[in-house]
Structure formats: C-alpha cells, structure tokens
Design an enzyme around this catalytic site. Structure first.
Site, PDB file in Angstrom:
ATOM      1  N   ARG B 291      11.283 -50.203  21.855  1.00  0.00           N
ATOM      2  CA  ARG B 291      12.686 -50.499  21.537  1.00  0.00           C
ATOM      3  C   ARG B 291      12.806 -51.431  20.342  1.00  0.00           C
ATOM      4  NH1 ARG B 291      15.362 -50.511  27.708  1.00  0.00           N
ATOM      5  NH2 ARG B 291      15.350 -48.226  27.788  1.00  0.00           N
ATOM      6  N   TYR B 431      17.304 -42.043  21.209  1.00  0.00           N
ATOM      7  CA  TYR B 431      16.078 -42.042  22.015  1.00  0.00           C
ATOM      8  C   TYR B 431      15.658 -43.445  22.459  1.00  0.00           C
ATOM      9  CZ  TYR B 431      13.458 -42.467  17.456  1.00  0.00           C
ATOM     10  OH  TYR B 431      12.963 -42.831  16.232  1.00  0.00           O
ATOM     11  N   GLU B 432      14.622 -43.495  23.267  1.00  0.00           N
ATOM     12  CA  GLU B 432      14.105 -44.770  23.814  1.00  0.00           C
ATOM     13  C   GLU B 432      15.205 -45.548  24.536  1.00  0.00           C
ATOM     14  OE1 GLU B 432      11.285 -44.196  23.631  1.00  0.00           O
ATOM     15  OE2 GLU B 432      10.771 -43.415  21.665  1.00  0.00           O
ATOM     16  N   GLY B 433      16.061 -44.829  25.262  1.00  0.00           N
ATOM     17  CA  GLY B 433      17.205 -45.441  25.921  1.00  0.00           C
ATOM     18  C   GLY B 433      18.375 -45.398  24.969  1.00  0.00           C
ATOM     19  N   GLN B 438      21.167 -49.495  26.471  1.00  0.00           N
ATOM     20  CA  GLN B 438      20.763 -50.834  26.013  1.00  0.00           C
ATOM     21  C   GLN B 438      21.845 -51.854  26.341  1.00  0.00           C
ATOM     22  OE1 GLN B 438      17.716 -51.088  24.719  1.00  0.00           O
ATOM     23  NE2 GLN B 438      17.501 -48.853  24.778  1.00  0.00           N
TER      24      GLN B 438
END
Lengths: 584, 584
Positions: B291, B431-433, B438
């Site tokens: 992140r 992506y990546e959450g 977040q």
C-alpha cells in the site's frame, strides 16, 4: 455488458413536471407538443438507442477505425448499418428546421434524445452530432443557393458534416491558422492547407461529407479578424471527387470508433459561407451549439456509468452491513458506495434538468413572442454555455471515474465496459475549447463584459425561487441562497481584481466556473424539490427529495471554498519564474 | 516523447534539508549514509531509470503482454533486457536485509528510488515492486528452511514473487475465498483453486516465480479467520514444473505491459508460511508494504505527468499574455495553466516529503534505539498507510488528468504519452484495497480502535511545529492550525456518530481521509517552508516558499468543507431504497 436503460421516467419528470413544456404551445415548434408526443418520442428514441446504438459501443472501441492506403476510412462493424437505421428513422432531423426538411420539433426534445445517444455510444454521436452546428451555421450565414443545395441533404442525413478548424499550430488560438483560400473565377475558392482533429473527416457512413473549413483570404487581416468560413464537400455537385482527403487518423485514448482525421485540402473547391473575414462569428454559431452538445456528452457518460455501477452494486456481494448475519451483502449496503452513487444521482439528475432547461431557453430565444423575451433567453444561454460545457464534462468524467471505483479491480478490466466510459468521457473536457478556455469565456466575455448584468439577472432568478419556496425546503434554499451570495462576491472580486491585473481574471476563472455550475444545478434541484414535494410519499419523488438533501450536504458546501480560490488571485500563480518549473 | 528527468534536486532537499537522514547514523542501516552516498544512489538510480526503464514505457503499452497457448507469457520488447540490467545492477536489493544478500540500506533510500521507477514505467515496477512485500512477509513469518531456501534468490532478483490473493468472488472480502490447501504426507500442501488479478503471475523475466497464495485448510474456520498463506513456486526445487499456471491475461485500461494473470492451481505443491489459519496477518505484512508502494506510484505518475506538461507549456504557443505584442506566447503565461502546474507542484513536492518521511518512520520502527521509539514510529506508519495509499493515488491520478488538460486536444492522442500516464495511474486507486477500503481502514482500525490516541499524537506533532515556526510563515501555520482543529473535530464526530450508528463511520470515512491527506502534506509543507526560509533568495528555495503559499491558498481551504461532509452522516446516504437506484 452493454445494457443501457434510457432514463425515461426522469426525462419525463423534467420535461413535464419541471419545465412544463406542454404550456409553450404558443411557440410554433411546440404547437404539437403534448404528453403523448413527449412519451412517444422519448420512449421510441430510448428503445432505438438501447437496441441499435448501445450494442455497437464496445465493439467500436475494440476495432476502432481503419484508414486504407487510398485514404478511405472504414468504421467499425455495425456502424454503417446503425447509421442507416438512424437516418431512416429520422432521428437527426427531429429538431431541424421544417424549411429544410426537418421535423421542426423543439430543441429541448432533440436534446433529450441526444443524451440517450451519448450514453449509448459517444463515438457514434461524433458523426451525427456535428450536423446540429453545421445546419445552424449554414441556415444563419449561408446564401440562399448554399442553403437550397446543401441543407436538405444534411438535414435528411443523406450526407454528414464536419468542422475543420484546428491546425497543428492553431488550436484554441485560431488566429494562428494558415490554411489559404484563393478566389477562383467562378466565384468559388481554392482551399489549401492541413487541418487536424477533424472528427468524421472521412468514413463510410454517407456518400458525401460536407466540411466547414476556416481559412484565410489573400491579404486578410492578421489574427482572428482575418478568418473566413468555407463549405468544402468531399464530392462536388458534378459528382467528381474534390481534392480534400484524409491523410491519417489519430490513435486516441478513447472514442476510438470516431475517425479523428488529419485532412489535407489541396486546392479543394469551396464556397464562402457568410461575409469575408467574418468566419469567426460564423464559427461561433457552430461552436456554441457544439459546446452545449458537449456538456450533454458529460451527462450521457455519467448516466451510463451510474447505471453500470448500480447494477454491480446490487449484484456484487462483498462484506456485510452492520449487524448482518449473511455470508456477504451486496455492495449497496456500504455507505461509502452509496456516497458515490448519491453523488452520481445528484449530478446526473440535476445536470439533466439544467441541460434541458437551457435547451428550452434556446427554443425561447428563437420562438418567444417578444424581442425582449428572446434576447433574455439568448443571454442566459450565452452565460450558461461555458458552464454546461466545462462543468458538465468535468463532472461527467469525475462521475465515470467514481462509478468505475465501485467495481474495484474489475473496473480496470475492459470487458466490464466501465473503463471505456472513463476513456471516452475524457475527450469532452479537451475538445471544442478545453475547459479552461470555457472558464475564461465565462469570466471575461459572459460576466465581465457586461459588468455582471446578465449574471445578476440569473442570480436574481435563483433568489426569487428561494423566496417562493415552502419552508419544508429550508434545508435547501438556505444553503442555495448562501451560494448565490458567494457567486456574487466572487464575481465582484474577479471584476475588481481583473481591473488591477487582467491575470486575476484568468487566475480565478476556473474556480468561478465551478461555483456557477454548482449554483445553477442547485437552482434546478430547488425547483425539482418543489415539484416533488406534493407527491413525497411516492418512492420516485421521495428519492428526488433525498437526493436534493444530498446535494445540499455534499455539493453546496464547496461553493464558499471555491470563492476563496477565486480571491486568491494571480500573484501566487505567477510568482515562480517559468524556467524554475523544470526539474533537475 | 518518453523523456523523464529524475527530480534529483528535490529528492536531495527532502532527504537532506528536511529529513536530515545523515543524522541517523546510530541506526545500523544508516551507518554508511552520508551526503556522498545519497548523491551517488539517487543520481545513479535516476540515470538508470531515465536511460533504461523510461524508454520501454510507451512500447510496453502499445504491445502489451502475450499469453501463448502453452500458458507461457511474453512481456513486451525490451522488458527482459531491462529487467536483466535492473537485477545485475542490484537495484532491487538496495534496501533488502543483508542477511539474505541485500545491501541493507535504509528503506527511505529505496523509496526514493522506487519513485523514479514508478515515473519511468509503472508496468515494469509491477514485476519488481511486489518483492518488497514478499521478502518482508517471508522474513517475518517463514520458517528458517523457507527463508534459507527462497529468500536469497528473491532478494538477488534471480526470481520474482507474486501475491495470489484475489478470487472471482473474493476481492476486498478475502473471507469468501475458496482455494483449498490439503496437507500431504511430506509436510507440504496441495493447493487447488483459481486466483485472479495476479500481477506478474507468469512472464519471461525470470526462470522461477514464487507465488504467495492464500488458501483454506480442511475444517478451517469460516471467513477471514480460516485463511492460511502458502508459498507455491512455479518451478519446484527438484527442477520440475509445479501445477500452477496462467490461464489467461486480462485486457486492461492501462499498465498493459504488466501481465495480470488468472492463475490456476491444480493440486500445486505449496509450503505453509506462518501458522495455520493466520494467513490474514501474514497477508497484511505484504499488503501494508504494497500500500505504501502504491501511494508512491501516485507520486511517480504525478511527477512524470507534471514534467510532460511543463515541457509542453514552455514550448506550445497559443494566445498572448496581457499587454504582449508577440504573435503568440507560451502557454506558461496563462494563469489558468499556471494554476494546474502549481497544484501539481504542491502535490508532488509535498507528497514526496510525506512518502519519504513515512519511509523513514519504517526505518525507525525497525532500528530506533528504544522500544518506545520503535512502537511510536510503527503506529504513525500504520496511521498514515491508508492515507498515503488512497490520498496519494487519488491525487496522483487527478494530477495526471490535470496535466493532460494542459495539452488540450493533443493530450488525448497516444503519441504524446500523457494519456497513458492517466490510464496507468487509474489502476493504483483500485488495487491493493480500493481507496474506499483504505478510508474505512483509517476511520475504523487506525482512528476509532484506539479512541483517537495515535491520531492525537500525530496532530500534536503538527501543532507543535506550528508553534515553533517563524512569524514569516504565519501565512502557512495559521491555516494549518485550523486544519488540525478541523481534523480533530471531524474525528470526534466520526467516533461519536459511529457509536450511535456504525454506518456513520463509513459515511464520513472518505472525506476524513482527504482531510488527513491534506493536513499531513500541509505539515510537510510547513517543515519545507521552514527549511527553505534561510535561503529564500535562491530560486529553488524561493519556489518552495511560493508553492507553500499556493498550498495554503488552494488546498487547505478544502479541509473545513470536508469536515462538513464528515458531519453529514449516513442517514442521507441510506435514505433511498436499493431498488429505487435503478433507472426506468
């Protein structure tokens, strides 16, 4: 995944409950307009767009256009057939003048249909949309011969038209253009030069293409006062090929099914439209129509993206609502997903109302009973044109991006179709006068030039609707009244600071345009809330009131913040020497 | 048009003048860090990125990756060679643990280099960037055997690694995953299932690829408490091919040179990493590192887009400055163009400082002298991770879009390269959450969970820097202090309202995250302004102070507006029944 549902119910609400277009029957274009006609047009147009146009959208993006070595251009699979159906059904002629074979219906109805086309396939509407400006320009500036010879075939859709304005060195600044027009003995002109970014400059949808080309006559004044407009067809009246051809097509981020052509004019035969050296004024007729259509593209994209995101949010299950015992709940239970969807509702429904309200003003500017009414409608259209173009396409793109966000990683994958909407929507912020240019037009030409008089009348109308509202709508008219006051303060600051340094006008113009967009759409929301109030127990009207509340809580608070940006002025922007912007 | 200039001068300013990383020599990783080392690393890395990586960016986008019928994947022209140079030069091993063959240099230096890679070619760094998380996870959770066998080859770059987490029905909600892990007699596991969105799941850059796969053991608890992590290589230690293969690659909006794979695991051999059913905790080690890297992608895109726009604005002549008699002046004279460039400076320079400051906190969390210092640094990193990921990628994308706007219509044409940056940058928000996730992480886990204690300490640090500032910086510390107070008020509202209805936490989370991003970057701007003040006569430092002023006038006024959005709560978002969102 190309499903699109025309928002019939909402369009009907705007046309009927909000604008009451049935009450304008004293205007010629509205004589036949009643509830049945409205319904039949929007339902039939909606069905046509959903069934014929929407299915070519994704394949058009995948295939793009192909230019062949002989300069001909093939549009993607399905485009010629869809165009033939469009032409045969007469959709392009709906709001066109009866004098040239059009149906003579109100512009406001044509504008409603245009939204459906934009949602279904922006690239398709790049071919068909440009004829509105071409017809208006030729009708206003063309000689009787030109009108008789060319307009009926454009209005019927037998031929399409283009605008050939931009050159490599002359974009926003058309005064820099170099294309030449040399008089010939027969009263026509030989046009020579290269134009770029000519949408639909070449294609296989019609046998002929009518280019409206800006060029300079020998000895013309420097700059934008020396530009003339010419009609240059692909095929000449005698059936021979004119020397105007497509040299290349651009590889673009989106609207790939629209052939964006480099056009080479090599002594091509052209006819002067309007007076010599008055091409810029003629061009602005075309451009203003196109700018309003452009804003409508922002609406079309936002609406289509919203629909895709709603379907996804209702079906996709990830996470749980507080207290839920399900394995997983639909995304729709998550407040942050709702936030994005509510923003999209607030923009699309409010902006739809503004676009249609403005389209009605265009009808009034042509057909209202008195000169004063016509002039006032025209002034309001002029004021709102840059707002609709820039605010509409900015928020249209932003909405598409937010709707893509609801898909998570899947939003990035082509098959879902949402990333195409984002790419397509991006174009409308850049062309037909980039949005910063619209902001300058608003601040300079539309507000400062008449000392804020038109703006004052506009703001007065908004305030008077606040005054007349039911107390149950205080949640809305209170912040809206504050917004009006903020716009007034900002306009005063712009004009005052602009006198001490003209750069201050440019520095605050973009934030000012945002304030205007938010306030104008806020006005529409107040009026929609008023229209919905009596029926607030019905879900559709209850949703209108809830969305108005969302607009008051999430959009209007941005207005005072933007006023601070307007007041910040140019000094901070111009402080750093140009070369210090380079990295090292 | 792929030119990229590493912002060496600005990185040096942050590392030296702002962070003073030479003063941390008591920490092992910093023992050798002095001005010469800093210069040689950032200059050499910058040169490498500009000369070797940047040139493959556009061709990578055009060609994309190709999956062959046998499941192998070919990366675009130039990628294998660029990777070999990257590996041989040891860039990937810079901040890796010495224990496994890395150079053991500070994470803050590796992060500076990472920005250059992201600017040069995001798609390339999709292959190389994921090893940071993989190494951290294996180093923290792997058995001694696993560490000894796999880590040295990953650290050296001989092999690359992936994260195989997502499944079609399990994205954000990993508790829904279905991939199974069945114990085998030899202590390994048979992994069976389909993973999607596996970046670099297959390629031709390395002989082996190490997949870190989340799967469920037989009888594991439901949901995210029943997930375990496995190491599953493409090639087994005995040289035979594991039954893990690429079934397809996705067609994406951007980062097309990154192979986003559907991976099929068909009884593939895997080794458990960490304890059974504790895969989620292991995954979070990987995810948190990723992140932060993701936020750095936002920086890389914004910086590269800024540079392109600056070049264009210095060269392209359209329109004239007030009072100019030139035929046309460069775009740089227009205040509205300057506005976009100043926004971009304010974001890139301020966010670069925040990213590097946070990277330094990671170094402190590992190497500081006392447990209390390490814990405090770790808490701050935890608080800022979702902010850096989401605010950084949101503004990175927005900046790229604004820089594209400066190009007008040309910004839409592929050859200029700016539209690719926009398409590439879009991925990092998803992506990546996804960024909304977040915001929930920030509001729920990072703020509400400890009753706002970590947040309070963070805000206290910002205030204390306001207190200690020279009066010449009042233009900045006054609005910054106001921002701190707004964040405090918003956090209190979130927590209080969240207790009465948990949906209120989600409803305000996104606006709250924006407030945090603006305030954290504002803090960095105050500190940079302090560092620049003594040398304000030099152009570089004068520009820093001018950009700080722009930030105070154009960004900080958004903070109070966002607080109003936080306070708006969930009721308005949840008011409309789900089915009423559908159009008709």
């Amino acid at each position: 995944m190309s499903s699109y549902t025309p928002p019939i119910r909402d369009v009907r609400f705007v046309l009927t409950n909000l604008l009451g277009i049935e009450s304008y029957s004293s205007l010629p274009a509205f004589a036949a307009v009643d509830g049945d006609l409205i319904d039949s047009i929007i339902e039939e147009a909606g069905r046509f767009c959903a069934e014929v146009i929407a299915p070519i959208n994704q394949v058009g993006d995948r295939e793009g256009c192909t230019r062949h070595p002989d300069g001909t251009v093939t549009t993607p699979q399905g485009f010629p057939d869809a165009y033939a159906q469009y032409r045969d059904a007469g959709w392009g002629a709906l709001a066109m003048p009866e004098e040239f074979g059009g149906q003579g219906l109100p512009h406001v109805l044509g504008t409603a249909v245009e939204e459906f086309l934009n949602s279904s396939c922006h690239a398709f509407n790049m071919y068909t949309g440009s004829i509105i400006g071409a017809v208006l320009t030729l009708a206003a500036k063309g000689s009787d011969e030109i009108k008789a010879e060319w307009l009926p075939k454009i209005v019927s859709g037998e031929w399409l038209a283009t605008m050939a304005l931009t050159e490599a060195q002359a974009g926003t600044d058309l005064g820099l253009l170099r294309t030449k027009a040399e008089p010939r003995d027969d009263g026509t002109f030989a046009i020579t030069g290269e134009k770029i970014f000519c949408s639909g400059g070449e294609h296989d949808l019609t046998d002929n293409i009518v280019h409206l080309v800006l060029a300079k006559l020998p000895g013309a004044p420097e700059g934008s006062r020396g530009i003339s407009l010419f009609l240059v067809p692909k095929v000449l009246p005698n059936g021979s090929r004119n020397s105007a051809g497509c040299g290349a097509i651009e590889h673009k981020m989106g609207i790939r099914a629209s052939a964006t052509c480099v056009m080479n004019f090599d002594g091509a035969k052209g006819w002067l439209v309007g007076a010599e050296n008055e091409g810029l004024a003629a061009m602005f007729i075309m451009m203003n129509a196109t700018r309003l259509s452009c804003g409508n593209q922002g609406l079309g994209h936002a609406e289509h993206a919203y629909q895709k995101a709603v379907s996804y949010a209702l079906e996709r299950k990830q996470g749980r609502a507080p207290g839920s015992h399900a394995v997983a709940d639909p995304l729709m239970v998550h407040p942050d997903v709702r936030r994005m969807l509510m923003d999209a509702r607030a923009f699309t429904e409010g902006f739809r109302a503004l676009v249609l309200w403005t389209a009605l003003q265009i009808d009034l500017s042509h057909g209202a009973a008195t000169e004063a009414e016509r002039a006032e409608a025209d002034a309001l259209v002029g004021l709102l044109t840059p707002v609709i173009k820039a605010y509409g396409t900015d928020r249209g793109f932003e909405t598409a991006v937010a709707m893509q966000q609801i898909f998570g990683g899947h939003g990035y994958i082509a098959e879902w179709g949402i990333e195409q909407i984002v790419r397509d929507a991006r174009a409308a912020m850049l062309y037909e006068g980039a949005n910063g240019v619209q902001a300058l037009d608003l601040a300079g030409r539309k507000v400062a030039r008449d000392g804020g008089a038109t703006l004052d009348r506009f703001l007065g109308a908004v305030e008077s609707d606040c005054d007349g509202a039911d107390d149950a709508l205080a949640f809305f008219f209170e912040p809206l009244r504050e917004s009006v006051q903020e716009v007034r303060t900002a306009a005063h600051a712009l004009m005052t600071m602009g006198k001490s340094d003209p750069n201050n006008l440019g520095a605050g113009s973009y934030a000012f345009l945002q304030m205007m967009g938010m306030t104008a759409i806020g006005w529409m929301w107040l009026r929609m809330a008023k229209a919905a109030l009596p029926d607030r127990d019905e879900p559709f009207f209850a949703a209108k009131l809830a969305t108005a509340r969302h607009y008051a809580l999430h959009t209007l608070p941005q207005v005072p913040m933007l006023r601070r940006k307007v007041e910040a002025g140019a000094a901070v922007l111009m402080a750093i020497p140009a070369e210090e912007f380079l990295r090292g």
